[in-house]
Design a protein around this motif. Structure first.
Motif, short mmCIF file in Angstrom:
data_model
loop_
_atom_site.label_atom_id
_atom_site.label_comp_id
_atom_site.label_asym_id
_atom_site.label_seq_id
_atom_site.Cartn_x
_atom_site.Cartn_y
_atom_site.Cartn_z
N TYR A 99 74.63 -20.21 -85.51
CA TYR A 99 73.92 -18.96 -85.21
C TYR A 99 73.18 -19.10 -83.89
CZ TYR A 99 70.37 -21.83 -87.46
OH TYR A 99 69.56 -22.88 -87.81
N THR A 127 68.27 -26.53 -86.21
CA THR A 127 68.11 -25.67 -85.04
C THR A 127 67.63 -26.47 -83.85
OG1 THR A 127 67.41 -23.94 -86.55
CG2 THR A 127 67.07 -23.52 -84.23
N PRO A 144 76.59 -15.81 -94.62
CA PRO A 144 75.81 -14.68 -95.14
C PRO A 144 76.14 -13.39 -94.39
CG PRO A 144 74.44 -16.12 -93.78
CD PRO A 144 75.82 -16.69 -93.74
N ARG A 188 74.61 -10.30 -92.37
CA ARG A 188 73.36 -10.11 -91.63
C ARG A 188 72.74 -8.79 -92.09
NH1 ARG A 188 74.10 -9.96 -85.67
NH2 ARG A 188 75.91 -8.74 -86.32
N SER A 227 68.24 -15.74 -96.45
CA SER A 227 67.91 -16.79 -95.48
C SER A 227 67.27 -16.26 -94.22
CB SER A 227 69.15 -17.60 -95.12
OG SER A 227 70.18 -16.78 -94.65
N VAL A 228 66.45 -17.14 -93.66
CA VAL A 228 65.93 -16.94 -92.32
C VAL A 228 66.69 -17.96 -91.48
CG1 VAL A 228 63.92 -17.05 -90.81
CG2 VAL A 228 63.66 -16.30 -93.20
N PHE A 229 67.43 -17.52 -90.48
CA PHE A 229 68.24 -18.44 -89.69
C PHE A 229 67.33 -19.44 -88.98
CE2 PHE A 229 70.76 -14.62 -90.29
CZ PHE A 229 71.95 -15.17 -90.78
N GLY A 230 67.60 -20.70 -89.20
CA GLY A 230 66.76 -21.75 -88.62
C GLY A 230 65.80 -22.35 -89.63
N THR A 276 66.15 -9.70 -88.46
CA THR A 276 67.41 -9.96 -89.14
C THR A 276 67.28 -11.13 -90.12
OG1 THR A 276 68.56 -9.27 -87.13
CG2 THR A 276 69.88 -10.47 -88.76
#
Lengths: 338, 278
Positions: A71, A255, B8, B10, B50-53, B93
């Motif tokens: 991502y 990340t 997932p 978005r 989820s929260v990306f990161g 997002t």
């Protein structure tokens, strides 16, 4: 479709060379005291005279760390980039032990339980296993106690058995195995009569009778046997990591700056954090409960839900356990007590 | 090619509602209209948010399946992912994977009375099934809701509680733990099982659904059994730590039963068969 051929000791390195012209070849390589599956370019690099590689071959189909997608975060939100399964390489693993190959069937059962895992499926489809039957074993080996054998063909595409002359008996078992033969058909000789492969196999004595194992372990569920046996367990998870079938995993995000990836990582039911709730409640509170989960999962839940056992008797978990816990010994005790 | 099962959807955080201290509800809408079109779920199911990161967290879907175009989740800020979620704003997002698990068999409940019993942050899974039944109100007979929290401030969905209170076709009994009341509090004071015992809903042709912390469930089942409820007519949802949501990561099983695949909805009769590993 099993076909038996002969592969001479002179032809074996030529076969490896031929395969490596088009595909990556891996095999057990000696690194000091350690034997591990490594990329090879010639048969000379292969270890000889060993019982079993330190790590199983599961990482070919279920790597320690598997990227699930990546991502990128920017001011407008998040972009997600899916993985491309086309990038999963075609590979040939030479010299996988019959127990490790048999373990692939159990892994497949886990990952194909609805919904089927396309990453695993693709890795498995693109890996060819050229097994090498065991001509030696140690006190930790107990494949025969679980229906396996040092010459088991299950999970291999070709199984080689080294004879006393150094030549190999080659059993061609699957279409993937056939494809290997077609790369160098001249190297495989036709044979007449029974080559008596059993003569060249290691002797692995049975350590327990598995005929009623599932019922016996179910009967032991509420006894103290797991608590007692796991008193010395430190929950280090080494057993799960060396196991050819343990497939429990964690999912984490990694990340760096604005980019990252979500990854699947090996995990273990022996770890306290594995089932810990946010509230502090832990359904498997003690090391005994976690050891029970490990054994029940392999010998009761998997047979019941997936119709395969979660153990092939390679003995790695016992070899590697820092406090000398021995799965065969624990099972034997369960069987006797129940 | 089939969709990556770990990928997932978005979703846009369309609306944030502050429910109680550290408890928020997110309304999530699909960024891709085609995904929204193809998505469906049934009440009782859960998802990975989820929260990306930061990673993924497992919550139920708190909105009813009768309302299309969005899903809602309600969570308390406790760990890494829920803290990251709490720091988001409307328009941000998030990732959403699901739906997973089984559902409340609401079709089998038609023509019956329904008693919903929830404690604290366990109203969200029940809110989904309550609204689903209320959106098909004529299918069910009496509907009663028992809801308790530690304090008045900790009650979630305060505006919806008010709505249920005002509806003539819903009996709402609210309670707070002793000491949690305010001078203005008009509801009951006492633990949820005590209030259920006091009001004593009839077990005749009735389904009971119980969601709450383990201690509340443990103390409510005997009360219901005493009132004549059969174990097959008492439902609950189990929550265990999960990573995948589809039977592979190895965390959520209780004996041979996987909360993610066989649950999260179970009857008291099914729970009685499970080892005490939840």
């Amino acid at each position: 479709m099993s076909k038996i051929k002969k592969l001479s000791k002179e032809s074996f390195p030529l076969l490896i060379k031929k395969i490596s012209e088009t595909q990556h070849v891996y095999g057990p390589v000696s690194q000091g005291k350690r034997i591990s599956y490594q990329r090879i370019s010639s048969a000379d690099e292969l270890a000889s005279d060993f019982i079993i590689p330190d790590m199983s071959a599961k990482s070919f189909v279920f790597p320690k760390i598997e990227k699930l997608f990546s991502y990128t975060k920017n001011k407008d939100g998040v972009e997600v980039q899916d993985i491309n399964l086309d990038n999963i390489p075609h590979r040939v693993v030479v010299g996988i032990r019959p127990c490790d190959a048999a373990g692939m069937e159990s892994l497949k059962a886990i990952f194909s339980w609805d919904p089927s895992d396309p990453i695993f499926e693709t890795r498995l489809k693109r890996t060819t296993f050229i097994g090498l039957a065991c001509n030696q074993a140690d006190d930790y080996c107990f494949c025969t106690s679980l229906g396996g054998s040092p010459g088991d063909t299950k999970g291999s595409d070709i199984l080689l058995t080294k004879t006393d002359t150094g030549d190999y008996i080659a059993e061609i078992l699957t279409s993937k195995g056939e494809k290997i033969v077609t790369l160098a058909p001249d190297l495989f000789q036709d044979v007449e009569g029974d080559l008596q492969k059993e003569k060249f196999l290691a002797n692995v004595p049975k350590r327990f009778d598995n005929s009623d194992l599932q019922n016996k372990i179910n009967a032991a569920f509420n006894t103290d046997v797991f608590d007692e046996y796991a008193m010395r367990c430190m929950g280090c998870s080494a057993c799960a990591f060396v196991c050819p079938i343990c497939a429990c995993f964690d999912i984490q995000d990694e990340t760096k700056g604005s980019k990252g990836q979500r990854v699947r990582l090996w995990d273990s039911c022996g770890a306290k954090l594995f089932t810990l709730h946010t509230s502090g409640h832990n359904p498997r509170e003690t090391q005994g409960a976690r050891w029970r989960q490990r054994l029940m999962h392999k010998f009761s839940y998997m047979p019941e839900r997936l119709e395969v056992r979660g153990c092939v008797g390679c003995g790695r978990c016992s070899r590697r356990c820092p406090v000398d816990m021995n799965i065969a010994e624990s099972l034997n005790q369960l069987i006797i007590d129940n | 090619m089939e969709r990556n099962i770990y990928l997932p959807y978005r979703m846009k955080v369309a609306k944030i509602t502050e429910e109680a201290p550290a408890v928020r509800t997110f309304r999530l809408e699909f960024l891709d209209p085609a995904e929204a079109e193809n998505f469906s779920f049934k009440t009782g199911q859960f998802a990975e948010y989820s929260v990306f990161g930061e990673g993924e967290s497992t919550f139920c879907i708190a909105s009813p399946h009768t309302r299309k175009g969005y899903v809602e989740c309600t969570f308390r800020q406790v760990g890494r992912v829920t803290t990251a979620l709490s720091n988001l704003e409307e328009g941000d997002t998030v990732g959403f994977r699901g739906p997973y698990g089984n559902t409340f068999p609401i079709d089998e409940w038609k023509g019956k009375n329904l008693v919903f019993i929830a404690g604290g942050i366990a109203l969200p899974p029940m809110r989904s099934v309550i609204w689903t039944c209320l959106d098909n109100r004529k299918d069910y007979k009496d509907i009663s809701i028992f809801y308790g929290a530690k304090t008045v401030n900790d009650l979630v969905y305060k505006h919806e509680l008010k709505e249920w209170e005002e509806r003539p076709d819903v009996n709402l009994y609210q309670t707070v733990d002793p000491g949690g009341e305010t001078p203005e509090w008009k509801g009951e004071v006492g633990f949820v099982p005590t209030i259920v015992e006091k009001i004593a809903p009839s077990a005749e042709n009735t389904i009971a659904v119980v969601c709450g912390p383990p201690i509340m469930i443990k103390n409510t089942f005997p009360v219901l059994q005493k009132l004549g409820f059969k174990d097959e007519n008492i439902y609950t949802t189990l929550e265990n730590r999960m990573k995948c949501g589809f039977g592979k990561c190895g965390r959520c099983n209780v004996g041979k039963t996987y909360v993610c695949k066989d649950g999260p909805v179970f009857t008291a009769a099914q729970l009685a068969e499970l080892p005490n590993e939840y």
